[in-house]
Design a protein around this motif. Structure first.
Motif, short mmCIF file in Angstrom:
data_model
loop_
_atom_site.label_atom_id
_atom_site.label_comp_id
_atom_site.label_asym_id
_atom_site.label_seq_id
_atom_site.Cartn_x
_atom_site.Cartn_y
_atom_site.Cartn_z
N LEU A 1 37.12 41.87 37.75
CA LEU A 1 37.07 40.89 37.07
C LEU A 1 38.17 40.47 35.63
O LEU A 1 38.58 41.97 34.58
CB LEU A 1 35.72 40.69 35.56
N VAL A 2 39.05 39.86 35.40
CA VAL A 2 39.83 40.44 34.80
C VAL A 2 40.15 39.15 33.11
O VAL A 2 39.83 37.67 33.45
CB VAL A 2 41.52 39.82 35.39
N ILE B 1 38.85 44.75 33.96
CA ILE B 1 40.89 44.17 33.99
C ILE B 1 40.19 43.48 32.65
O ILE B 1 40.64 42.71 32.33
CB ILE B 1 41.74 44.09 34.45
N GLY B 2 41.31 44.01 31.06
CA GLY B 2 41.66 43.69 29.57
C GLY B 2 41.70 44.30 28.28
O GLY B 2 41.09 44.82 28.73
N GLY B 3 41.32 43.61 27.83
CA GLY B 3 41.01 44.12 26.90
C GLY B 3 40.95 43.02 25.38
O GLY B 3 40.74 42.20 25.53
N GLY B 4 40.48 43.83 23.86
CA GLY B 4 39.66 42.74 23.67
C GLY B 4 38.64 43.20 22.69
O GLY B 4 38.06 44.12 22.58
N VAL C 1 35.41 37.91 40.57
CA VAL C 1 34.19 36.88 39.69
C VAL C 1 35.12 36.61 38.42
O VAL C 1 35.53 37.19 37.36
CB VAL C 1 33.35 37.86 39.33
N CYS C 2 35.24 35.03 38.17
CA CYS C 2 34.68 34.74 36.59
C CYS C 2 33.40 34.52 36.12
O CYS C 2 32.78 33.65 36.12
CB CYS C 2 35.62 33.36 36.34
N ALA C 3 32.76 34.87 35.24
CA ALA C 3 31.27 35.20 34.52
C ALA C 3 31.29 34.42 33.21
O ALA C 3 30.19 34.15 32.39
CB ALA C 3 30.78 36.84 34.21
N SER C 4 32.40 33.75 33.25
CA SER C 4 32.58 32.75 32.06
C SER C 4 31.48 31.90 31.64
O SER C 4 30.53 31.31 32.44
CB SER C 4 33.47 32.32 31.89
N TYR D 1 41.62 26.00 31.70
CA TYR D 1 42.51 27.16 32.37
C TYR D 1 42.82 27.92 32.65
O TYR D 1 42.97 28.46 31.89
CB TYR D 1 43.42 25.67 32.38
N ASN D 2 41.78 27.82 33.88
CA ASN D 2 41.31 29.89 34.03
C ASN D 2 42.72 30.34 34.92
O ASN D 2 42.34 29.77 35.90
CB ASN D 2 40.04 30.06 34.44
N LEU D 3 43.54 30.81 34.35
CA LEU D 3 45.15 30.76 35.59
C LEU D 3 44.60 32.66 36.20
O LEU D 3 45.22 32.48 37.41
CB LEU D 3 45.91 31.79 34.12
N THR D 4 44.15 33.50 35.85
CA THR D 4 43.08 34.08 36.03
C THR D 4 42.39 33.57 37.86
O THR D 4 42.64 34.62 39.40
CB THR D 4 42.54 35.34 35.68
#
Length: 178
Positions: free
Chosen positions: A9-10, A42-45, A84-87, A92-95
């Protein structure tokens, strides 16, 4: 590790939008049922600490990795069996588009953005936008090598949709009135 099914997941670590916590829950559940699965986040926030604590609380740090923000997430996406996009919701999901360009199959919750990129399920699996939807979809893909290979073929086919030359030609045609 090819002995395991590896998902990635990014995205920005904001659980209220991106649903990382529910994906952690799903992966833990599958792992407890005996499925050999790993997940890289993967990511930060803002929710990085909370997600890390959730992984630790569930003793899942041996198969769920927090990889932090990466300047180049593409090797992670390319090596994964599935993005996986769990949103809960998306623009628009660039990933998702990047995964398709890299030939990596995609599983996404049913939300605007990924749904259109995946052409309403033609080029990737779209599941109910819930924890149970993610669980059922991920389980189905893990259990079926054939299904995973089919989605890989579909990802490769969808790559042509993002071809720069094709897009420029379409724009040129519009301006030239063709």
């Amino acid at each position: 590790n090819k002995e395991k099914f590896h998902a990635v997941l990014v995205g920005r670590l904001l659980d209220s939008a991106k649903g990382q916590k529910r994906l952690v829950e799903v992966v833990v559940r599958l792992h407890k049922m005996g499925y050999k699965i790993s997940l890289a986040i993967i990511g930060g926030g803002a929710d990085e600490k909370m997600i890390r604590e959730e992984i630790n609380k569930k003793n899942a740090d041996s198969y769920i990795s927090m990889c932090g923000k990466q300047m180049n997430p593409y090797p992670y996406i390319k090596e994964a069996d599935l993005l996986v996009c769990a949103s809960y919701y998306e623009g628009y999901n660039l990933t998702v588009a990047e995964a398709l360009i890299l030939g990596t199959p995609v599983l996404s919750t049913d939300c605007t953005g990924p749904k259109e990129i995946l052409d309403y399920g033609k080029y990737g699996m779209i599941v109910e936008n819930s924890t149970e939807g993610l669980y059922e979809g991920l389980k189905k893909i893990i259990e079926s090598t054939e299904l995973l290979l089919e989605y890989k073929k579909k990802a490769i086919a969808r790559k042509k949709f993002f071809d720069e030359e094709k897009i420029l030609n379409e724009i040129t045609d519009i301006f030239e009135g063709k």
